[in-house]
Design an enzyme around this catalytic site. Structure first.
Site, PDB file in Angstrom:
ATOM      1  N   GLU A 206       0.820  -1.216   0.000  1.00  0.00           N
ATOM      2  CA  GLU A 206       0.000   0.000   0.000  1.00  0.00           C
ATOM      3  C   GLU A 206       0.852   1.265   0.000  1.00  0.00           C
ATOM      4  OE1 GLU A 206      -2.852  -0.733   3.110  1.00  0.00           O
ATOM      5  OE2 GLU A 206      -4.012  -2.061   1.810  1.00  0.00           O
ATOM      6  N   LYS A 335     -15.489  -1.790   2.404  1.00  0.00           N
ATOM      7  CA  LYS A 335     -14.852  -2.302   1.188  1.00  0.00           C
ATOM      8  C   LYS A 335     -15.951  -3.010   0.404  1.00  0.00           C
ATOM      9  CE  LYS A 335     -10.324  -3.518   3.241  1.00  0.00           C
ATOM     10  NZ  LYS A 335      -9.617  -4.603   4.001  1.00  0.00           N
TER      11      LYS A 335
HETATM   12  P1  PGA Z   1      -6.522  -6.333   2.197  1.00  0.00           P
HETATM   13  O1  PGA Z   1      -6.037  -5.551   3.496  1.00  0.00           O
HETATM   14  O2  PGA Z   1      -7.024  -5.391   1.187  1.00  0.00           O
HETATM   15  O3  PGA Z   1      -5.286  -7.065   1.796  1.00  0.00           O
HETATM   16  O4  PGA Z   1      -7.576  -7.288   2.693  1.00  0.00           O
HETATM   17  C1  PGA Z   1      -6.184  -4.221   3.783  1.00  0.00           C
HETATM   18  C2  PGA Z   1      -6.692  -4.052   5.178  1.00  0.00           C
HETATM   19  O5  PGA Z   1      -6.591  -4.997   5.999  1.00  0.00           O
HETATM   20  O6  PGA Z   1      -7.250  -3.008   5.502  1.00  0.00           O
HETATM   21 ZN    ZN Z   2      -7.733  -4.022   7.684  1.00  0.00          ZN
END
Ligand code: PGA
Ligand code: ZN
Length: 423
Positions: A206, A335
């Site tokens: 990230e 998400k």
């Molecule tokens: P992920 O992790 O997109 O790899 O699931 C990001 C997070 O845990 O916020």
């Molecule tokens: Zn997370």
């Protein structure tokens, strides 16, 4: 004027990690109107909707040709002729076509690509920017959670905690906030090079630095040193994504940090102490994903700190309801691909707001150049977004937010310290 979906196309494209993912094009009245790329997690929660991967030898088993085929052969014929503005009905139809609780039949990666592509097509035919189509009252530009130090599953270091974050809550607006965070990032770079050498400023998935640190004190110390040196200490609060399920030993039922085994109480004490030492504003997944009771205890103890459920809730109303009932956390990580359709994700945000919970819109660690979450964070008036640090698949989201802020002009509101309850 009538609008009808005339075609849906899909293809396998490549995400920022070099893994395949699904891209969907939605055609309306014979024209390409909406394109959506599907993001992917690595530090995933076990209750997330299932993304379909081909398995076998090709691309290490990560191929998405079956998901692409499901879009073209199964979803396309069912949706041709629909008005793309019928988002809820279309999303419900997608769930029906799949027929499973976790979207493992057609694949959440097939379904979410279509769901988002349809929404973007509907925005286009409505003549509205995407954020305005989703919500005509959209006007809140989110506070960014910029994760400057990365660990956990998103790097190759041994740092247990996944993300150490700064939040520019004292900034005047997003542009000012980003300037502050990236100036701190520059100073942090020098501190890391001084202590660990230049190889230590390589970045994680990230875009935050991934130095060879462990534990919780060392990264917090160095981060706060950079913040102090920047002169912006009074404008910053800290956040973290502990992603605790990933340093929990599921056989022994203990947390493991720096070679030590810790009970839930030890971990809670660690956070309480940390919040005494630093102005911490937000902690995500502080405990493992099944421990609703522990999250409730911690939420009570850390009065005033935002406790965010990511793996805990997986953007799913069923688990958010449970969290609300027992007081586990006071915010959700949002998400949309965790649940698999836009409608279900919007319902999850509604439920959270009605219970007084915050909503933090989030990237996945596997992203593409698709910037939809920037628009969605404004559409939700969420007040906060977590979308990484460096690397274009992250900065593209900030850049889109800067464009939206400009477009909204004097209507735009940057909530600063009110990020959890921006209205
Ligand atoms: P992920 O992790 O997109 O790899 O699931 C990001 C997070 O845990 O916020
Ligand atoms: Zn997370």
């Amino acid at each position: 004027m009538t609008f009808k979906i005339t075609d849906i196309r899909a293809r396998e494209i490549i995400d920022c990690r070099g893994f395949p993912t699904v891209e969907v094009d939605v055609w309306v009245n014979g024209e390409l109107c909406g394109r959506a790329d599907v993001p992917a997690g690595r530090s995933t929660g076990k209750r997330e909707a299932v993304e379909l991967r081909d398995g076998g030898k090709r691309w290490g088993g990560l191929g998405t040709t079956v998901a692409v085929k499901n879009v073209v052969d199964i979803i396309r014929p069912a949706l041709v002729g629909w008005d793309p503005r019928e988002q809820r009905a279309i999303d419900m139809l997608l769930c029906q076509l799949d027929g499973t609780k976790n979207k493992s039949n057609l694949g959440a990666n097939a379904i979410v690509g279509v769901s988002l592509g349809v929404a973007k097509a509907a925005a286009k035919v409505s003549g509205l920017p995407f954020y305005k189509y989703i919500n005509t009252n959209a006007h809140i530009i989110p506070v960014p959670l910029v994760n400057l130090i990365n660990g956990g599953k998103l790097t190759s270091n041994d740092l247990e905690i996944q993300e150490f974050i700064v939040m520019p809550v004292g900034a005047n607006d997003l542009k000012h906030g980003l300037q502050i965070c990236y100036e701190i990032n520059l100073l942090l770079r020098d501190l890391i090079v001084d202590k660990y050498g230049k190889i230590a400023v390589n970045v994680g998935d990230e875009g935050g630095f991934a130095p060879p640190m462990t534990g919780i004190n060392e990264p917090m110390k160095m981060l706060s040193k950079a913040v102090k040196a920047s002169g912006y200490a009074d404008m910053i609060i800290y956040g973290m994504d502990a992603a605790a399920s990933h340093w929990y030993d599921w056989d022994k039922c203990v947390y493991c940090m720096e070679g030590e085994e810790m009970t839930r109480d030890d971990v809670i004490d660690m956070y309480v102490k940390l919040c005494r030492d630093y102005p911490i504003g937000s902690i995500e997944d502080p405990l493992m994903e099944d421990d609703f009771e522990g999250h409730a205890i911690l939420t009570k103890k850390l009065d005033g700190v935002q406790i965010v459920g990511d793996d805990l809730f997986t953007t799913n109303v069923e688990y958010i309801k449970r969290g609300i009932e027992v007081g586990a956390g006071n915010a959700i990580l949002w998400k949309f691909n965790q649940v698999g359709t836009l409608t279900e994700a919007l319902d999850a945000a509604d439920l959270a707001y009605r219970a007084g919970f915050g909503v933090q819109v989030s990237e996945r660690s596997g992203e593409t150049e698709d910037t939809s979450i920037a628009d969605l964070s404004v559409a939700l008036n969420a007040g906060q977004i977590k979308t990484g640090t460096t690397r274009s698949e992250r900065t593209s989201k900030y850049n889109q937010l800067l464009r939206i802020a400009e477009e909204l002009g004097s209507q735009a509101y940057y909530p600063g310290r009110n990020f959890r309850r921006p209205f």
